[in-house]
Design an enzyme around this catalytic site. Structure first.
Site, PDB file in Angstrom:
ATOM      1  N   SER A   5       0.852  -1.188   0.000  1.00 54.69           N
ATOM      2  CA  SER A   5       0.000   0.000   0.000  1.00 54.69           C
ATOM      3  C   SER A   5       0.885   1.233   0.000  1.00 54.69           C
ATOM      4  O   SER A   5       1.788   1.358   0.834  1.00 54.69           O
ATOM      5  CB  SER A   5      -0.906  -0.008   1.234  1.00 54.69           C
ATOM      6  OG  SER A   5      -1.688   1.157   1.296  1.00 54.69           O
ATOM      7  N   LYS A  39      -1.428  -1.019  -4.246  1.00 49.64           N
ATOM      8  CA  LYS A  39      -2.594  -0.253  -3.821  1.00 49.64           C
ATOM      9  C   LYS A  39      -2.203   1.210  -3.651  1.00 49.64           C
ATOM     10  O   LYS A  39      -1.212   1.515  -2.987  1.00 49.64           O
ATOM     11  CB  LYS A  39      -3.177  -0.783  -2.506  1.00 49.64           C
ATOM     12  CG  LYS A  39      -4.434  -0.027  -2.077  1.00 49.64           C
ATOM     13  CD  LYS A  39      -5.138  -0.688  -0.896  1.00 49.64           C
ATOM     14  CE  LYS A  39      -4.576  -0.232   0.414  1.00 49.64           C
ATOM     15  NZ  LYS A  39      -5.399  -0.711   1.568  1.00 49.64           N
ATOM     16  N   LYS A  76      -3.304   5.032  -2.379  1.00 50.03           N
ATOM     17  CA  LYS A  76      -4.209   5.886  -1.615  1.00 50.03           C
ATOM     18  C   LYS A  76      -4.588   7.074  -2.506  1.00 50.03           C
ATOM     19  O   LYS A  76      -3.710   7.727  -3.105  1.00 50.03           O
ATOM     20  CB  LYS A  76      -3.531   6.390  -0.343  1.00 50.03           C
ATOM     21  CG  LYS A  76      -3.167   5.291   0.649  1.00 50.03           C
ATOM     22  CD  LYS A  76      -4.395   4.693   1.294  1.00 50.03           C
ATOM     23  CE  LYS A  76      -4.018   3.709   2.390  1.00 50.03           C
ATOM     24  NZ  LYS A  76      -5.196   3.178   3.107  1.00 50.03           N
ATOM     25  N   ASP A 115      -7.649   3.063  -2.883  1.00 46.17           N
ATOM     26  CA  ASP A 115      -8.336   3.166  -1.596  1.00 46.17           C
ATOM     27  C   ASP A 115      -8.616   4.631  -1.306  1.00 46.17           C
ATOM     28  O   ASP A 115      -7.685   5.431  -1.185  1.00 46.17           O
ATOM     29  CB  ASP A 115      -7.450   2.561  -0.507  1.00 46.17           C
ATOM     30  CG  ASP A 115      -8.078   2.602   0.879  1.00 46.17           C
ATOM     31  OD1 ASP A 115      -9.258   3.000   0.990  1.00 46.17           O
ATOM     32  OD2 ASP A 115      -7.392   2.236   1.849  1.00 46.17           O
ATOM     33  N   GLU A 143     -11.658   0.586  -3.177  1.00 50.14           N
ATOM     34  CA  GLU A 143     -11.853   0.327  -1.752  1.00 50.14           C
ATOM     35  C   GLU A 143     -12.375   1.557  -1.014  1.00 50.14           C
ATOM     36  O   GLU A 143     -11.793   2.634  -1.093  1.00 50.14           O
ATOM     37  CB  GLU A 143     -10.530  -0.139  -1.131  1.00 50.14           C
ATOM     38  CG  GLU A 143     -10.636  -0.478   0.348  1.00 50.14           C
ATOM     39  CD  GLU A 143      -9.292  -0.813   0.955  1.00 50.14           C
ATOM     40  OE1 GLU A 143      -9.220  -0.973   2.188  1.00 50.14           O
ATOM     41  OE2 GLU A 143      -8.295  -0.898   0.204  1.00 50.14           O
ATOM     42  N   ASP A 171     -14.301  -1.554   3.672  1.00 49.84           N
ATOM     43  CA  ASP A 171     -13.307  -1.698   4.732  1.00 49.84           C
ATOM     44  C   ASP A 171     -13.930  -1.192   6.034  1.00 49.84           C
ATOM     45  O   ASP A 171     -14.521  -1.948   6.794  1.00 49.84           O
ATOM     46  CB  ASP A 171     -12.056  -0.915   4.343  1.00 49.84           C
ATOM     47  CG  ASP A 171     -10.967  -0.929   5.410  1.00 49.84           C
ATOM     48  OD1 ASP A 171     -11.168  -1.533   6.473  1.00 49.84           O
ATOM     49  OD2 ASP A 171      -9.897  -0.337   5.186  1.00 49.84           O
ATOM     50  N   LYS A 186     -10.108  -6.374   8.818  1.00 49.66           N
ATOM     51  CA  LYS A 186      -9.085  -5.949   9.765  1.00 49.66           C
ATOM     52  C   LYS A 186      -9.533  -6.384  11.161  1.00 49.66           C
ATOM     53  O   LYS A 186     -10.539  -5.893  11.675  1.00 49.66           O
ATOM     54  CB  LYS A 186      -8.894  -4.434   9.726  1.00 49.66           C
ATOM     55  CG  LYS A 186      -8.265  -3.918   8.436  1.00 49.66           C
ATOM     56  CD  LYS A 186      -8.194  -2.405   8.442  1.00 49.66           C
ATOM     57  CE  LYS A 186      -7.559  -1.894   7.144  1.00 49.66           C
ATOM     58  NZ  LYS A 186      -7.649  -0.418   7.032  1.00 49.66           N
ATOM     59  N   GLY A 238      -4.080  -3.954   6.468  1.00 44.20           N
ATOM     60  CA  GLY A 238      -3.019  -3.667   7.433  1.00 44.20           C
ATOM     61  C   GLY A 238      -3.229  -2.342   8.129  1.00 44.20           C
ATOM     62  O   GLY A 238      -3.882  -1.438   7.602  1.00 44.20           O
TER      63      GLY A 238
END
Length: 373
Positions: A133, A159, A161, A187, A212, A237, A261, A289
């Protein structure tokens, strides 16, 4: 199993690189490490909360108060890992703290019995495919340089952000740089609004593995609209806090992928229940994570060894985040990390490193009688 003592240490572990999302910027990993001493030996767990209540209601200082006043006192008497949720059920909220107490007690229990966490949960694989990520950077060129470096390290899934103004151009340039064969997902950490549905739907041209959590936690309606407007799988999430919430989200059409998570859902046993609900509905899951130390990384790998964790998880190698950890290193081999096979979480805690990273310490003695909160 009787609990004699609970220790909570606030650790400040420097990150190799700053990690920025649409909601926060972290230059070190500040969280709580839980140690539970029982009549059968010690157990450990990460308590993954931040300094401020950004991604959830819990934060370090509120958690320290909750542990002292209501959570640890509720653990009086004989307690096993499977009974922690019931013992703490009279206390509303505090899922991350409950998760850590459950896991630390379960870790002690499994270490004493010689059983690995993966075996206990029902894991079926000895290696877990993992991705990386990447946070928000100053420039797109800087980010592409990081992406290329992680691909060279052996990561097969990237991934990104994203946030409004830092998304479509970025995604397009990254896709052009890495080609069509590398898995790419984004995400939003809840940074978008219902007005952005059409904008987000355009991302399907970039061959994304998933979108996400683009909308805030409670906004299932916008996730449903987006899922209907794009061919890209929508992943939830923060919106998933329990098996019941996962089932409701799936039945509403809000998602076709779930990120699990354990800290967010209240523990590894509830995480397993979410896995089972999703498996029954043919919804693949993966393990997210929260910048865990080696303790949490090992426990997340055990969870991600379950059969319906079909997508690459955010459990990167140690050197993705830390030059020094509090357990032995986890190194990437062919895009995967090994699932620990030793008793409990299967790792050895480096007490000297824990001491060096400690910035605050609390010691709690469980009451002789359970607290009636």
């Amino acid at each position: 199993m009787l609990i004699h003592h609970v220790e909570a240490r606030v650790l400040d572990m420097p990150l190799r690189l700053p990690f920025r999302t649409s909601q926060s910027l972290e230059v070190s990993r500040r969280a709580i490490l839980i140690r539970v001493d029982t009549d059968r030996g010690p157990g450990w767990a990460d308590l993954a909360v931040e300094d401020h209540p950004i991604f959830g209601h819990e934060f370090i200082e509120s958690t320290r108060l909750a542990l002292r006043t209501v959570l640890v006192p509720a653990l009086a008497g004989e307690v096993s890992g499977a009974r922690v949720a019931a013992a703490l059920g009279r206390v509303a909220g505090h899922r991350a703290a409950k998760s850590a107490l459950e896991m630390a007690i379960l870790d002690a229990q499994l270490r004493a019995s010689g059983l690995s966490l993966s075996e206990y949960l029902g894991g079926t694989r000895d290696r877990v495919r993992v991705g990386v990520s990447i946070g928000i950077t100053e420039t797109v060129d800087e980010l592409i340089g990081l992406v290329e470096g992680y691909l060279a390290d052996g990561y097969s899934r990237i991934k990104l952000k994203v946030q409004p103004g830092w998304d479509e151009i970025l995604i397009g340039r990254v896709r052009a740089a890495i080609g069509d064969d590398v898995e790419l997902q984004v995400d939003g950490n809840g940074a978008y609004t219902s007005a952005d549905v059409a904008h987000l739907a355009r991302f399907e041209r970039y061959g994304l593995t998933m979108l996400e959590q683009p909308f805030p936690t409670a906004d299932l309606r916008s996730h449903i609209r987006l899922a209907a407007a794009t061919s890209v799988p929508v992943c939830l999430d923060e919106s998933i806090g329990s098996a019941a919430e996962a089932l409701a989200a799936i039945e509403s059409g809000a998602c076709s992928v779930v990120n699990i998570k354990p800290a967010r859902v209240g523990g590894y046993l509830e995480a397993r229940r979410i896995h089972d609900v999703c498996a029954a509905a043919s919804i693949p899951v993966w393990c997210g994570g929260m910048l865990e130390s080696g303790v949490g990384r090992a426990q997340n790998l055990a969870l991600a060894s379950l059969p319906n964790f079909l997508l690459a998880s955010d459990i990167s190698a140690t050197d993705r985040y830390f030059a020094r950890d509090i357990t032995e290193r986890f190194d990437l081999v062919d895009g995967a990390l090994p699932v620990p096979t030793g008793p409990g979480s299967g790792v050895t805690v480096d007490l000297e490193a824990v001491e060096d990273f400690t910035v605050a310490r609390d010691d709690y003695e469980p009451a002789k009688e359970p607290s009636h909160v």
